[in-house]
Design a protein around this motif. Structure first.
Motif, PDB file in Angstrom:
ATOM      1  N   THR A  88      19.087  70.704   9.930  1.00  0.00           N
ATOM      2  CA  THR A  88      17.655  71.232   9.510  1.00  0.00           C
ATOM      3  C   THR A  88      17.090  72.049  10.768  1.00  0.00           C
ATOM      4  N   HIS A  89      17.129  71.473  11.831  1.00  0.00           N
ATOM      5  CA  HIS A  89      16.116  71.985  12.846  1.00  0.00           C
ATOM      6  C   HIS A  89      17.489  72.404  14.153  1.00  0.00           C
ATOM      7  N   GLN A  90      17.564  73.667  14.630  1.00  0.00           N
ATOM      8  CA  GLN A  90      18.514  74.066  15.323  1.00  0.00           C
ATOM      9  C   GLN A  90      17.983  74.616  16.724  1.00  0.00           C
ATOM     10  N   THR A  91      16.755  74.306  16.762  1.00  0.00           N
ATOM     11  CA  THR A  91      16.200  74.574  18.199  1.00  0.00           C
ATOM     12  C   THR A  91      15.437  73.525  18.579  1.00  0.00           C
ATOM     13  N   LYS A  92      15.511  73.316  19.989  1.00  0.00           N
ATOM     14  CA  LYS A  92      14.416  72.102  20.556  1.00  0.00           C
ATOM     15  C   LYS A  92      13.153  72.134  20.340  1.00  0.00           C
ATOM     16  N   PRO A  93      12.091  73.120  20.215  1.00  0.00           N
ATOM     17  CA  PRO A  93      10.954  73.088  20.054  1.00  0.00           C
ATOM     18  C   PRO A  93      10.656  72.565  18.430  1.00  0.00           C
ATOM     19  N   GLU A  94      11.415  73.415  17.579  1.00  0.00           N
ATOM     20  CA  GLU A  94      11.379  72.998  16.283  1.00  0.00           C
ATOM     21  C   GLU A  94      11.673  71.661  15.861  1.00  0.00           C
ATOM     22  N   LEU A  95      12.887  70.941  16.510  1.00  0.00           N
ATOM     23  CA  LEU A  95      13.155  69.793  16.418  1.00  0.00           C
ATOM     24  C   LEU A  95      12.122  68.700  16.800  1.00  0.00           C
ATOM     25  N   LYS A  96      11.774  68.864  17.971  1.00  0.00           N
ATOM     26  CA  LYS A  96      10.468  68.040  18.645  1.00  0.00           C
ATOM     27  C   LYS A  96       9.354  68.105  17.545  1.00  0.00           C
ATOM     28  N   SER A  97       8.773  69.036  17.377  1.00  0.00           N
ATOM     29  CA  SER A  97       7.947  69.236  16.430  1.00  0.00           C
ATOM     30  C   SER A  97       8.068  68.493  15.026  1.00  0.00           C
ATOM     31  N   ALA A  98       9.279  68.527  14.594  1.00  0.00           N
ATOM     32  CA  ALA A  98       9.619  67.768  13.432  1.00  0.00           C
ATOM     33  C   ALA A  98       9.691  66.211  13.417  1.00  0.00           C
ATOM     34  N   ILE A  99      10.034  65.747  14.693  1.00  0.00           N
ATOM     35  CA  ILE A  99      10.023  64.391  15.002  1.00  0.00           C
ATOM     36  C   ILE A  99       8.464  63.930  15.087  1.00  0.00           C
ATOM     37  N   ALA A 100       7.661  64.830  15.640  1.00  0.00           N
ATOM     38  CA  ALA A 100       6.261  64.411  15.762  1.00  0.00           C
ATOM     39  C   ALA A 100       5.801  64.113  14.254  1.00  0.00           C
ATOM     40  N   ARG A 101       6.069  64.845  13.330  1.00  0.00           N
ATOM     41  CA  ARG A 101       5.436  64.907  12.069  1.00  0.00           C
ATOM     42  C   ARG A 101       6.065  63.590  11.120  1.00  0.00           C
ATOM     43  N   ILE A 102       6.754  62.962  11.786  1.00  0.00           N
ATOM     44  CA  ILE A 102       7.400  61.918  10.849  1.00  0.00           C
ATOM     45  C   ILE A 102       6.513  60.844  10.529  1.00  0.00           C
ATOM     46  N   PRO A 103       6.265  60.513   9.189  1.00  0.00           N
ATOM     47  CA  PRO A 103       5.200  59.751   8.884  1.00  0.00           C
ATOM     48  C   PRO A 103       5.580  58.266   8.871  1.00  0.00           C
ATOM     49  N   TYR A 104       4.697  57.432   9.236  1.00  0.00           N
ATOM     50  CA  TYR A 104       4.740  56.039   9.199  1.00  0.00           C
ATOM     51  C   TYR A 104       4.946  55.631   7.646  1.00  0.00           C
ATOM     52  N   VAL A 105       5.404  54.617   7.270  1.00  0.00           N
ATOM     53  CA  VAL A 105       5.582  54.174   5.667  1.00  0.00           C
ATOM     54  C   VAL A 105       5.199  52.976   5.808  1.00  0.00           C
ATOM     55  N   GLY A 106       5.481  51.778   6.247  1.00  0.00           N
ATOM     56  CA  GLY A 106       5.141  50.515   5.902  1.00  0.00           C
ATOM     57  C   GLY A 106       5.968  49.624   4.959  1.00  0.00           C
ATOM     58  N   GLY A 107       5.774  48.451   4.865  1.00  0.00           N
ATOM     59  CA  GLY A 107       6.871  47.744   3.792  1.00  0.00           C
ATOM     60  C   GLY A 107       7.707  46.832   4.400  1.00  0.00           C
ATOM     61  N   GLY A 108       8.722  46.208   3.596  1.00  0.00           N
ATOM     62  CA  GLY A 108       9.911  45.187   4.102  1.00  0.00           C
ATOM     63  C   GLY A 108      10.700  46.038   5.094  1.00  0.00           C
ATOM     64  N   THR A 109      11.917  45.387   5.283  1.00  0.00           N
ATOM     65  CA  THR A 109      12.941  45.949   6.231  1.00  0.00           C
ATOM     66  C   THR A 109      14.453  45.801   5.445  1.00  0.00           C
ATOM     67  N   ASN A 110      15.044  46.994   5.248  1.00  0.00           N
ATOM     68  CA  ASN A 110      15.984  47.154   4.710  1.00  0.00           C
ATOM     69  C   ASN A 110      17.199  47.932   5.380  1.00  0.00           C
ATOM     70  N   THR A 111      17.409  47.375   6.609  1.00  0.00           N
ATOM     71  CA  THR A 111      18.235  48.064   7.344  1.00  0.00           C
ATOM     72  C   THR A 111      19.765  48.355   6.775  1.00  0.00           C
ATOM     73  N   ALA A 112      20.191  47.625   5.874  1.00  0.00           N
ATOM     74  CA  ALA A 112      21.594  47.710   5.484  1.00  0.00           C
ATOM     75  C   ALA A 112      21.608  49.076   4.806  1.00  0.00           C
ATOM     76  N   LYS A 113      20.611  49.135   3.735  1.00  0.00           N
ATOM     77  CA  LYS A 113      20.553  50.358   2.847  1.00  0.00           C
ATOM     78  C   LYS A 113      20.406  51.656   3.877  1.00  0.00           C
ATOM     79  N   ALA A 114      19.503  51.689   5.149  1.00  0.00           N
ATOM     80  CA  ALA A 114      19.504  52.718   5.958  1.00  0.00           C
ATOM     81  C   ALA A 114      20.950  53.244   6.694  1.00  0.00           C
ATOM     82  N   ILE A 115      21.671  51.952   7.008  1.00  0.00           N
ATOM     83  CA  ILE A 115      22.813  52.420   7.676  1.00  0.00           C
ATOM     84  C   ILE A 115      23.883  52.831   6.339  1.00  0.00           C
ATOM     85  N   ALA A 116      23.706  52.366   5.323  1.00  0.00           N
ATOM     86  CA  ALA A 116      24.794  52.854   4.290  1.00  0.00           C
ATOM     87  C   ALA A 116      24.520  54.360   3.927  1.00  0.00           C
TER      88      ALA A 116
END
Length: 624
Positions: A88-116
């Motif tokens: 999705t992001h092929q330049t460093k500035p674009e990538l860092k900007s996208a990382i900064a915009r990742i929203p916080y969600v909240g809830g339980g913890t389903n690590t298995a589903k994320a790895i899968a």
């Protein structure tokens, strides 16, 4: 002076490593890196922001682009949320900007589903994955909700690592244990496991993580098994492995016919890995639903092609999911002495897509199978398969013997993994204490009367029962516990062949005292049992628990009068019924035993099998 030189050398090496992380060599690294970021309610908004800052700083150490390093990101709580793909992001500035915009969600913890999700989706070509790039997963976690969640995450991590994904596990705080991280991370653990005290300290890992990332080798050509590591070459690893292996296949109503066919293809694929012969691996198949259907015995004479053909022609059954019954059957008959080889591993692969009809009984039978030295692999398919029940069915450790896949199509991913896991187990010595000298766990006085209709059965079958009853009584502690009394009633009217509760103290006495009988019917047997068997002049004790064990076979008819008499009997006496025949062969048998029926009704396929079932019968009489 030497110490100063050594320390200076170490410092120069460390500076060199930092330069390596930021310098030309690392900039030329080709890798696909996916960050799994914890966004559950166990962390606060500001701690989540610390994660994002850390990922941005790590990205600063790399050259970002389609010919170098690509980064994808996933947040996980109860659900998995894709933030952006690798391409999705092929330049460093674009990538860092996208990382900064990742929203916080909240809830339980389903690590298995994320790895899968990461393993199945993120590294695909359509999402930017490159066949020649190193595949790296960076997981940040502060712990697991419970053992069930950890086992599921460990399994998904195992799948990912088997698919050549390198996992770096970062534990934050005291809520996550070292052994948990080690179970998730790639090996060597000292290279891929990281610990920090809190989320603010993540940035102290920035350079170390970058260095370790640069050291991950690129992907090898996976098109040929010859290019895999030895432990990932299933045919070489497992080809000559001697083992007795049963597949127990769910054939209940919940399985669509196409999914049943996928089970069969999976079995055929696993068979294809092994050398099938009498001296190497032998494979048997049993279907289960309400009843048990042994369709291919373990001691067959089929070669590999014939075996696969016969598997492909199996037909789906219908009914409920009686997992306890199939585990009991395999333990008692599948691996009995005249069928299984004592010097090879005894292995069961059980597939199911739902919860069993009786969880407690299933757990008990699984435990008995484990004690008998049987390795049980439990494979759950779909959302209805219960992880806690699979954990009880599977041998320990769960991480090695439990698998769960999303659907029947996904079974194909288990083929090599399951085969290699099965190849690692070794034959276990026969546990004589479990098989031949079971000690009954009864802590109060008990009077037990064994009942059968000797006239209807005839001399041959009555003789078989007499010998079996003697063994059952011995296993219940007849010869070692003076608070246990055992008697036998084999005729409805006479008294000359009965043995009173106070008269018998050893196994031989049973066979001496029980002669031929002179007539009688089931209803009369039950009436005599209720009125006379436990009277004081026949050895009965008012302070003891009164128990009766009634043997029936397929010729028995359960009439309304018999049911009425049995119910009257059960007001005073705990009544067990043992049916010699297939499950369901005597309609109404569950109505003449005490409740619950699954604890007081037992099935033995044939009279020839009774002597082999004496330990398990004694166990059930004792446990209940």
């Amino acid at each position: 002076m030497a110490r100063i030189i050594i320390n200076l050398t170490a410092l120069l090496c460390f500076i060199g490593l930092l330069h390596h992380a930021k310098g030309a060599n690392c900039f030329e690294k080709v890798a696909d890196i996916v960050f799994l970021l914890d966004s559950s309610s166990s962390i606060r908004q500001e701690q989540f922001q610390d994660q994002l800052n850390f990922v941005q700083n790590v990205a600063d150490n790399f050259k970002i682009g389609s010919n170098n390093i690509q980064v994808g990101a996933i947040t996980f709580s109860d659900e998995t949320k894709l933030n952006f793909q690798l391409n999705t992001h092929q330049t460093k500035p674009e990538l860092k900007s996208a990382i900064a915009r990742i929203p916080y969600v909240g809830g339980g913890t389903n690590t298995a589903k994320a790895i899968a999700y990461a393993q199945e989706k993120m590294f695909t070509p359509e999402n930017g994955g490159r066949a020649w790039a190193a595949k790296i997963l960076v997981l940040i976690t502060d712990g697991f909700l419970n053992r069930e969640h950890y086992v599921a995450a460990h399994q998904e991590a195992y799948f990912a690592k088997f698919d050549n994904v390198t996992i770096m596990a970062i534990g934050v705080g005291s809520g996550v244990q070292d052994k948990d991280l080690e179970g998730l991370a790639s090996t060597p653990k000292e290279k891929y496991v990281f610990r920090v005290n809190d989320y603010q300290a993540l940035n102290t890992l920035r350079n170390e993580l970058s260095i370790k990332t640069c050291q991950v080798p690129p992907q090898q050509d996976q098109s040929s098994e010859e290019n895999l590591e030895p432990e990932k070459q299933p045919r070489k690893f497992c080809g000559g492995k001697p083992a007795d292996l049963y597949f127990l296949l769910d054939s209940s109503n919940s399985i669509h016919i196409t999914d049943f066919d996928r089970q069969l293809r999976f079995v055929s694929d696993v068979i294809d890995i092994f050398d099938i012969s009498k001296s190497h691996t032998r494979v048997g198949v049993t279907l289960y639903s309400d009843g048990i259907h042994p369709v291919i015995p373990i001691n067959n004479d089929f070669d590999k092609d014939d075996l696969k053909y016969r598997v492909s022609k199996l037909q789906r059954l219908t009914g409920n999911t009686n997992t306890a019954a199939v585990l009991k059957y395999i333990r008692e008959y599948g691996f009995r002495d005249d069928i299984a080889r004592p010097d090879v591993a005894h292995i069961v692969v059980l597939l199911t897509d739902g919860k069993s009809t009786n969880t407690l009984q299933t757990e008990m039978e699984a435990n008995l199978a484990h004690k008998a030295g049987i390795y049980v692999f439990a494979v759950g398919i779909g959302n209805m398969a219960s992880i806690p029940e699979l954990m009880a069915i599977a041998s320990d450790p769960d991480e090695s013997f439990l698998f769960k896949v999303t659907n029947y199509n996904a079974l194909r991913h288990l083929r090599n993994i399951l085969a290699i896991k099965a190849c690692t187990v070794e034959a276990t010595p026969n546990d004589e204490s479990v098989q031949n000298d079971f000690a009954c766990g009864i802590y109060s006085p008990r009077d037990t009367m064994f009942v059968f209709d000797g006239v209807t059965l005839g001399l041959e079958k009555s003789t078989i029962l007499r010998k079996a009853i003697g063994k059952i009584a011995k296993n219940m502690g007849l010869e070692s516990r003076h608070d246990q009394r055992v008697g036998v009633m084999s005729e409805a009217y006479g008294h000359n062949t009965d043995a009173r509760l106070s008269e018998i103290r050893d196994q031989a006495s049973f066979e001496e005292r029980l002669g031929s009988a002179k007539g009688g019917k089931l209803r009369s047997l039950l009436r005599k049992l209720r009125h006379h068997a436990f009277l004081p002049n026949n050895g009965g004790r008012s302070s003891a628990e009164h128990v009766a064990v009634l043997f029936l076979d397929e010729r028995t008819e359960i009439t309304p009068r018999v049911i009425h008499e049995a119910r009257r009997t059960m007001f005073k006496i705990k009544l067990y019924v043992i049916v010699v025949g297939s499950e369901g062969s005597i309609p109404g048998a569950n109505r003449i035993c005490s409740s619950p029926a699954d604890e007081h009704l037992m099935y033995v396929p044939t009279y020839d099998d009774i002597s082999l079932s004496t330990v398990s019968i004694a166990q059930q009489l004792c446990d209940a």
